[in-house]
Design an enzyme around this catalytic site. Structure first.
Site, short mmCIF file in Angstrom:
data_model
loop_
_atom_site.label_atom_id
_atom_site.label_comp_id
_atom_site.label_asym_id
_atom_site.label_seq_id
_atom_site.Cartn_x
_atom_site.Cartn_y
_atom_site.Cartn_z
N ARG A 62 -65.70 71.44 22.06
CA ARG A 62 -65.16 70.34 22.86
C ARG A 62 -65.96 70.10 24.12
O ARG A 62 -65.93 69.01 24.70
CB ARG A 62 -63.67 70.58 23.16
CG ARG A 62 -62.80 70.40 21.92
CD ARG A 62 -61.34 70.67 22.20
NE ARG A 62 -61.06 72.05 22.50
CZ ARG A 62 -60.89 73.00 21.58
NH1 ARG A 62 -60.96 72.70 20.31
NH2 ARG A 62 -60.66 74.25 21.93
N GLU A 99 -59.82 87.95 23.27
CA GLU A 99 -58.57 88.69 23.40
C GLU A 99 -58.56 89.85 22.37
O GLU A 99 -58.22 90.97 22.70
CB GLU A 99 -57.41 87.74 23.15
CG GLU A 99 -56.11 88.23 23.73
CD GLU A 99 -55.00 87.23 23.48
OE1 GLU A 99 -55.28 86.08 23.10
OE2 GLU A 99 -53.84 87.64 23.64
P1 AMP Z 1 -61.99 81.50 27.56
O1 AMP Z 1 -63.30 82.07 27.08
O2 AMP Z 1 -60.86 82.45 27.43
O3 AMP Z 1 -62.11 80.92 28.96
O4 AMP Z 1 -61.61 80.31 26.57
C1 AMP Z 1 -62.17 79.05 26.74
C2 AMP Z 1 -62.52 78.41 25.41
O5 AMP Z 1 -61.48 78.56 24.46
C3 AMP Z 1 -62.74 76.92 25.61
O6 AMP Z 1 -63.89 76.54 24.85
C4 AMP Z 1 -61.47 76.28 25.10
O7 AMP Z 1 -61.76 75.14 24.32
C5 AMP Z 1 -60.78 77.34 24.24
N1 AMP Z 1 -59.38 77.59 24.64
C6 AMP Z 1 -58.89 78.75 25.14
N2 AMP Z 1 -57.58 78.68 25.36
C7 AMP Z 1 -57.21 77.43 25.01
C8 AMP Z 1 -55.96 76.71 25.04
N3 AMP Z 1 -54.82 77.27 25.47
N4 AMP Z 1 -55.96 75.41 24.63
C9 AMP Z 1 -57.10 74.82 24.21
N5 AMP Z 1 -58.30 75.44 24.15
C10 AMP Z 1 -58.36 76.73 24.55
#
Ligand code: AMP
Length: 175
Positions: A62, A99
């Site tokens: 995205r 996670e």
């Molecule tokens: P992080 O690495 O944990 O910061 O996760 C970010 C990535 O995961 C981004 O590319 C987001 O598109 C996706 N992502 C993580 N959590 C969500 C969520 N609750 N809703 C939509 N996309 C998420």
């Protein structure tokens, strides 16, 4: 601005238990489908890109949507950071923690050079692992990250901390 933020918030749909139980997925497809809102979001992101920035780095998938629109608006190139095995030429890889388990992101080795300044774009900042891995990839090429931009930040997950000294701007924050 408060009205604009409310309008953008209304264009984001919460989808509970997607992709797995306990996760509330922030669905940006209604925002993308609304031409006026999409355009306003990209223009607001553009306000955070300095005139000395050489390229936009978009994170799969995205981040490509907002990154491409932003790059096009600013007349800059788009560098793509992709999931493993998608980029065809020589790549640098960085592993990062999810996670549960590990994941990897890649960038073409010739995508950027020493001294280039970039802005990293993704739709959402959660724990920050994805963006931090992208910052590492950019730095491996000798380039500099001026800022990381997100449409949405889940502040309660403290993603900014994972990004250390990098400038972070998010348009919509969820506490
Ligand atoms: P992080 O690495 O944990 O910061 O996760 C970010 C990535 O995961 C981004 O590319 C987001 O598109 C996706 N992502 C993580 N959590 C969500 C969520 N609750 N809703 C939509 N996309 C998420």
């Amino acid at each position: 601005m408060i009205n604009t933020l409310n309008w953008w918030h209304e264009c984001i749909r919460d989808v509970p238990d997607f992709p797995k139980p306990g996760i509330v997925f922030k669905d940006i497809t209604p925002l993308l489908a609304n031409g006026e809102a999409f355009s306003a979001v990209v223009s607001e992101l553009a306000c955070h890109v300095g005139s000395d920035v050489d390229a936009i780095v978009g994170i799969e998938a995205r981040g490509f949507i907002f990154g491409a629109a932003l790059a096009q608006q600013l007349g800059l190139g788009l560098i793509t950071v992709r999931k493993p095995g998608k980029l065809p030429a020589n790549v640098h890889s960085v592993e990062y923690e999810l996670e549960y388990g590990m994941d990897r992101l890649e960038i073409h080795r010739d995508a950027l050079s020493i001294g280039h300044k970039v802005v990293v774009v993704d739709d959402l900042l959660a724990t920050g692992g994805t963006a931090a891995a992208t910052v590492q990839l950019v730095r491996k090429l000798g380039a500099e990250v001026d800022a990381c931009l997100f449409v949405i930040e889940l502040s309660f997950l403290n993603g900014k901390k994972a990004l250390g000294d990098v400038n972070v701007h998010s348009l919509l924050r969820y506490e």
